[in-house]
Design a protein around this motif. Sequence first.
Motif, PDB file in Angstrom:
ATOM      1  N   ARG A 297       3.944 -39.014 -15.025  1.00 25.27           N
ATOM      2  CA  ARG A 297       3.137 -37.867 -15.453  1.00 25.27           C
ATOM      3  C   ARG A 297       1.679 -38.255 -15.643  1.00 25.27           C
ATOM      4  O   ARG A 297       0.771 -37.512 -15.272  1.00 25.27           O
ATOM      5  CB  ARG A 297       3.689 -37.293 -16.765  1.00 25.27           C
ATOM      6  N   HIS A 352       2.382 -32.994 -20.798  1.00 24.49           N
ATOM      7  CA  HIS A 352       2.224 -31.934 -19.807  1.00 24.49           C
ATOM      8  C   HIS A 352       0.964 -32.125 -19.001  1.00 24.49           C
ATOM      9  O   HIS A 352      -0.068 -32.518 -19.497  1.00 24.49           O
ATOM     10  CB  HIS A 352       2.236 -30.559 -20.460  1.00 24.49           C
ATOM     11  N   PRO A 400       3.439 -31.750 -12.284  1.00 22.77           N
ATOM     12  CA  PRO A 400       3.794 -33.002 -11.589  1.00 22.77           C
ATOM     13  C   PRO A 400       4.811 -32.804 -10.462  1.00 22.77           C
ATOM     14  O   PRO A 400       5.201 -33.760  -9.782  1.00 22.77           O
ATOM     15  CB  PRO A 400       4.403 -33.876 -12.689  1.00 22.77           C
ATOM     16  N   ILE A 404       8.944 -35.289 -10.924  1.00 23.18           N
ATOM     17  CA  ILE A 404       9.792 -35.332 -12.121  1.00 23.18           C
ATOM     18  C   ILE A 404      11.170 -34.724 -11.859  1.00 23.18           C
ATOM     19  O   ILE A 404      11.957 -34.509 -12.771  1.00 23.18           O
ATOM     20  CB  ILE A 404       9.097 -34.661 -13.328  1.00 23.18           C
ATOM     21  N   GLY A 474      10.440 -20.610 -21.995  1.00 24.94           N
ATOM     22  CA  GLY A 474      10.553 -22.022 -21.628  1.00 24.94           C
ATOM     23  C   GLY A 474      10.753 -22.949 -22.824  1.00 24.94           C
ATOM     24  O   GLY A 474      11.008 -24.135 -22.654  1.00 24.94           O
ATOM     25  N   ILE A 516      14.351 -28.505 -19.782  1.00 27.39           N
ATOM     26  CA  ILE A 516      14.595 -27.803 -18.524  1.00 27.39           C
ATOM     27  C   ILE A 516      14.494 -28.789 -17.364  1.00 27.39           C
ATOM     28  O   ILE A 516      15.425 -28.935 -16.573  1.00 27.39           O
ATOM     29  CB  ILE A 516      13.624 -26.615 -18.355  1.00 27.39           C
TER      30      ILE A 516
HETATM   31  P1  XMP Z   1      10.775 -28.773 -20.239  1.00 21.46           P
HETATM   32  O1  XMP Z   1      11.234 -29.658 -19.161  1.00 21.46           O
HETATM   33  O2  XMP Z   1       9.847 -29.454 -21.214  1.00 21.46           O
HETATM   34  O3  XMP Z   1       9.906 -27.659 -19.522  1.00 21.46           O
HETATM   35  O4  XMP Z   1      11.906 -28.062 -20.922  1.00 21.46           O
HETATM   36  C1  XMP Z   1       9.517 -26.426 -20.077  1.00 21.46           C
HETATM   37  C2  XMP Z   1       8.762 -25.657 -19.010  1.00 21.46           C
HETATM   38  O5  XMP Z   1       7.541 -26.315 -18.713  1.00 21.46           O
HETATM   39  C3  XMP Z   1       7.498 -26.683 -17.342  1.00 21.46           C
HETATM   40  N1  XMP Z   1       6.842 -27.994 -17.271  1.00 21.46           N
HETATM   41  C4  XMP Z   1       5.558 -28.174 -16.936  1.00 21.46           C
HETATM   42  N2  XMP Z   1       4.615 -27.298 -16.572  1.00 21.46           N
HETATM   43  N3  XMP Z   1       3.071 -29.074 -16.328  1.00 21.46           N
HETATM   44  C5  XMP Z   1       3.369 -27.763 -16.246  1.00 21.46           C
HETATM   45  O6  XMP Z   1       2.488 -26.982 -15.877  1.00 21.46           O
HETATM   46  C6  XMP Z   1       3.975 -30.006 -16.697  1.00 21.46           C
HETATM   47  O7  XMP Z   1       3.673 -31.192 -16.776  1.00 21.46           O
HETATM   48  C7  XMP Z   1       5.288 -29.535 -17.015  1.00 21.46           C
HETATM   49  N4  XMP Z   1       6.411 -30.163 -17.412  1.00 21.46           N
HETATM   50  C8  XMP Z   1       7.371 -29.193 -17.559  1.00 21.46           C
HETATM   51  C9  XMP Z   1       8.931 -26.707 -16.890  1.00 21.46           C
HETATM   52  O8  XMP Z   1       9.040 -26.542 -15.482  1.00 21.46           O
HETATM   53  C10 XMP Z   1       9.504 -25.563 -17.684  1.00 21.46           C
HETATM   54  O9  XMP Z   1       9.186 -24.316 -17.102  1.00 21.46           O
END
Ligand code: XMP
Length: 519
Positions: A297, A352, A400, A404, A474, A516
Amino acid sequence: KVLIVDFGSQVTQLIARRVREAGVYCEIAPFQAAEKAFNALNPKAVILSGGPRSVLEPDSPRAPKTLFESGVPILGICYGEQVMAEQLGGTVIAGHSHSREFGRAEVEILRESALFDGVWGRGKSYPVWMSHGDAVSELPEGFVPIATSPSAPLAAIADEARRFFGVQFHLEVAHTPDGAKLISNFVHKVAGLSADWTMGAFRQEAIAAIRAQVGSGRVLCGLSGGVDSAVAALLIFEAIGERLTCVFVDHGLLRQGEAEEVVTLFRGHYNIPLHHVEAKALFLGALTGVRDPEEKRKIIGRLFITAFEAEAKKIAADGRGAPEFLAQGTLYPDVIESVSFSGGPSVTIKSHHNVGGLPERMNMKLVEPLRELFKDEVRALGRELGLPEAFVGRHPFPGPGLAIRCPGGITPEKLEILRQADAIYLDEIRKAGLYDEIWQAFAVLLPVQTVGVMGDGRTYEFVCALRAVTSVDGMTADFYPFGMGFLGRAATRIVNEVKGVNRVVYDITSKPPGTIEWE
Ligand code: XMP
């Protein structure tokens, strides 16, 4: 306009949703900033949210006194009702086992009220959602009870002359089936506001605001391929035309056909100036051999900023002056300062990646035309701007990208396998008519090989995991309950059509405890 004072309820944003669904613009302010927001917004009505504290605790939050003296109608919900009652001279008592109430309840209507007009009739009972410990026990002067329930005798109270209303139950949640209508009554019938918050009106206002902010300056907008940045770019293009330049960094971690789609849409369809930065080799080179999710990341975030900066320099060199503004598709949920009572620093689960940090580094001012909107309002605005339906309804995709979704080391071969499997999975979801029911669906390529048999031969290939979740924002999510028939079809196609995968599994973890994405 309506001001919502946030006392830290989990569902304050739902109040805002209901008000906007009633066609009235509103903003949320944390209670500490409520007075300032009240003066700035000059609202025609105020709603006090629920909250986790007890008004009986010594340092628990209060509403600014000026709200009650301003003559605007006020609706207090749960903690908001108790705060209003207490501040106006009534009494609140602590919850006892017999008076606490969580979940479904019934209220009986005692009196006609402007709040209930045309929705709830006197003498009848209606289902509501309660979640409270404390309760109002003595009314302030001028108030009468208008609804009651077995464990909350003062379930709804009103001072119709001053247009103050309090409800112990939660109007804003779906479990109070008539709640949206009562909120609509409050903003229309009590406060006299008209339903003029439409996307068409928002579009015109936003365009005027962008013109006022940017003047004769230039704007740079990063496109991610997602709906937010696309809608922001379209809006800014309408406002200032070719003084907008979009930058799309292709890091080689996009899904099948994604880069072409974005470029065709913006250059071909809209004719918006677009720099398509081809940076696959750069990103993949830097990621070679990197297995740690956070490391991935950070590398991607860093390279993205470098690529973006280089493009900004090129744009500045075209003789039309350097762009002083950077556009971002920031949404309302990212903007609201949520009220936190925990005090402690929160733990970083994932770093993020977006363009955060860029404006300071590049000394640019931010243009954020969507910062008042919720995700589905952004989609409605996208439709209003003529963005194709397939683009408007897109699932979120992380910055990313596929890096990921490929735990362990990344190679171009693995990315290609993942892209193919993901495309088949999404194709099956669309064919089954499930795409719009799902918040996000994608394939993950596991760094594990397993044995299989195909034809008469032994195979030793990768495992592909499928993920699909439902979610509102989310933050929390449930796995999507596909039928076995669907999963079987998707798995069969992936194993048959994608060389390199011989086994498919389905992820049935919710968030929490899972996240997620897998990394
Ligand atoms: P997680 O995996 O933390 O993801 O449950 C929650 C939401 O965020 C999105 N996601 C990202 N969106 N940059 C983004 O713009 C990122 O680095 C990133 N990491 C996770 C993920 O797809 C989900 O919708």
